[in-house]
Design an enzyme around this catalytic site. Structure first.
Site, short mmCIF file in Angstrom:
data_model
loop_
_atom_site.label_atom_id
_atom_site.label_comp_id
_atom_site.label_asym_id
_atom_site.label_seq_id
_atom_site.Cartn_x
_atom_site.Cartn_y
_atom_site.Cartn_z
N GLU A 1 0.83 -1.21 0.00
CA GLU A 1 0.00 0.00 0.00
C GLU A 1 0.87 1.26 0.00
O GLU A 1 0.55 2.24 -0.65
CB GLU A 1 -0.96 -0.03 1.20
CG GLU A 1 -2.07 0.98 1.02
CD GLU A 1 -3.35 0.66 1.77
OE1 GLU A 1 -3.54 -0.52 2.18
OE2 GLU A 1 -4.16 1.57 1.96
N ASP B 1 -4.17 -1.76 10.12
CA ASP B 1 -5.28 -2.44 9.44
C ASP B 1 -4.86 -3.84 8.97
O ASP B 1 -5.59 -4.82 9.16
CB ASP B 1 -5.73 -1.63 8.22
CG ASP B 1 -6.08 -0.20 8.57
OD1 ASP B 1 -6.17 0.10 9.79
OD2 ASP B 1 -6.25 0.62 7.66
C1 GLA Z 1 -6.03 4.39 8.07
C2 GLA Z 1 -4.67 3.74 7.93
C3 GLA Z 1 -4.15 3.22 9.27
C4 GLA Z 1 -4.26 4.27 10.37
C5 GLA Z 1 -5.63 4.92 10.37
C6 GLA Z 1 -5.72 6.06 11.33
O1 GLA Z 1 -6.97 3.42 8.40
O2 GLA Z 1 -4.73 2.69 7.01
O3 GLA Z 1 -2.82 2.76 9.12
O4 GLA Z 1 -3.24 5.21 10.26
O5 GLA Z 1 -6.00 5.39 9.08
O6 GLA Z 1 -5.60 5.61 12.63
#
Ligand code: GLA
Length: 392
Positions: free
Chosen positions: A159, A171
């Site tokens: 990503e 995530d």
């Molecule tokens: C997105 C990103 C995560 C994190 C959140 C905020 O979901 O993918 O890595 O930084 O935003 O907490």
């Protein structure tokens, strides 16, 4: 759930063979927002919405990937992977294949059919679910072992470097490691983690504002750059620090004058949010889930005022939720600028909560929100098809 069997049928029609099926969940973050890329702490849970990937080997070195959601097929050579146009759905699975190859994994050619049920662009990590499901599928069908921590890191790399979004590890990690009925406390520096049992009398209620303000990904990278600027400046006076994770609030306040005001506010959010994650975990351990209320409220306020990643619709959704009986705590979840709120709600109050929040939000915005109630769920796994159950 019928999804895997339907996907198998579709795979057979499209590619003419049987397939193995893998799935990876989306996530909701209880607390710890925009802390992961600052080496901090997060407390997400995997949710009961998945991306499904059906896979079978090919004789050549091609990847042929079909998306059920976009009804489109792309083909790519495993030895010449490069991103398609900006925001193309296939960049996620292709990026994962690229990252796995970069890490020296000898992938074989494959047909993939991908079907995602995590709402797209709603801040519930539909992209991490696609990445982890595809990565799991590609590794397994190439006969390679799946090390979940490595898979999460390679999905993040995909990503960051292939798709071009500088996301943290939260995530992908929880999509790999989620556990039913538990949230996952992750130290994003060491990748050490611990499961935190969620009280059985509470439910995770996710309210989708149904808006997504376009600036989201540019602003995300900009916030990250501001945090890095904060670290660069603070290192002049605190040379031992590596990330905002290493700075205390007292230290930050002491050096307020050397930081541009916006950068100071961004740093304050990250530092106070890390502290809130620890307090939240302690509260769960003590069995005092009511203490989550003020922590979630402060988290939302800090994201709104110091980090400036909320929006009118998220603020409204939280405000409506806070007035409902049975609500323990509410805040925006995920990157921000739209998407969802997470609400901890007493089980007995959930039906009324859903009805009231939907009606009030519609009345004020003219939008019909989607409201999902999800148990904390298991991370990525292969499905045993005969029984339509996770494989042992
Ligand atoms: C997105 C990103 C995560 C994190 C959140 C905020 O979901 O993918 O890595 O930084 O935003 O907490």
């Amino acid at each position: 759930m019928k999804a895997p069997l339907q996907l198998l049928d579709k795979f057979k029609v499209r590619f003419g063979t049987a397939a193995s099926i893998y799935r990876a969940p989306g996530r909701v973050n209880l607390i710890g927002e925009h802390t992961d890329y600052n080496d901090g702490f997060v407390l997400p849970a995997a949710i009961d919405f998945y991306c499904w990937a059906a896979v079978a080997p090919r004789r050549d070195r091609k990847l042929v990937i079909h998306s059920e959601n976009f009804n489109e097929t792309v083909e790519a050579g495993l030895d010449s992977l490069s991103p398609l146009g900006k925001k193309h759905w296939a960049n996620y699975p292709l990026g994962v294949a690229w990252a796995l190859a970069q890490a020296g994994k000898p992938l074989t050619g494959a047909n993939l059919n991908i079907s995602g049920e995590v709402p797209l662009g709603a801040g519930l990590s539909s992209s991490a679910a696609v990445e982890v499901a595809s990565g799991f599928a590609l590794l397994s069908q190439s006969g390679l072992a799946v090390d979940r921590a490595e898979l999460a890191q390679l999905c993040q790399k995909a990503e960051n470097e292939f798709v071009g979004a500088r996301v943290g590890i939260m995530d992908q990690f929880v999509s790999c490691y989620g556990r039913a009925s538990h949230a996952l406390l992750l130290d994003c520096r060491s990748l050490q983690y611990e499961f935190v049992k969620l009280p059985p009398d509470l439910q995770l209620v996710i309210c989708n504002t149904m808006v997504r303000h376009e600036l989201a990904s540019g602003e995300y990278n900009a916030r990250r750059a501001e945090c890095e600027e904060g670290v660069r400046i603070l290192r002049i006076v605190l040379p031992q620090i590596r990330a905002l994770r290493d700075v205390t609030l007292t230290q930050l306040e002491k050096h307020v004058r050397i930081l541009p005001p916006k950068v100071f506010a961004r740093c304050r959010h990250v530092i106070t949010e890390n502290a809130r994650v620890k307090s939240a975990v302690e509260a769960f351990h003590r069995g005092e889930s009511k203490a989550l209320g003020p922590l979630m409220q402060d988290s939302h306020g800090s994201l709104r005022d110091d980090y400036e990643v909320s929006c009118r619709e998220l603020d409204l959704m939280v405000e409506i939720a806070m007035a409902q009986p049975g609500l323990i705590g509410a805040r925006m979840t995920g990157g921000g600028f739209g998407g969802c709120t997470i609400n901890l709600v007493e089980s007995a109050a959930v039906s009324e909560f859903r009805r009231n929040v939907a009606a009030k939000y519609s009345a004020k915005t003219g939008l019909t929100p989607e409201i999902y109630v999800s148990p904390a769920s298991e991370g990525a796994q292969q499905m045993a098809l005969e029984k339509n159950k996770p494989a042992k």
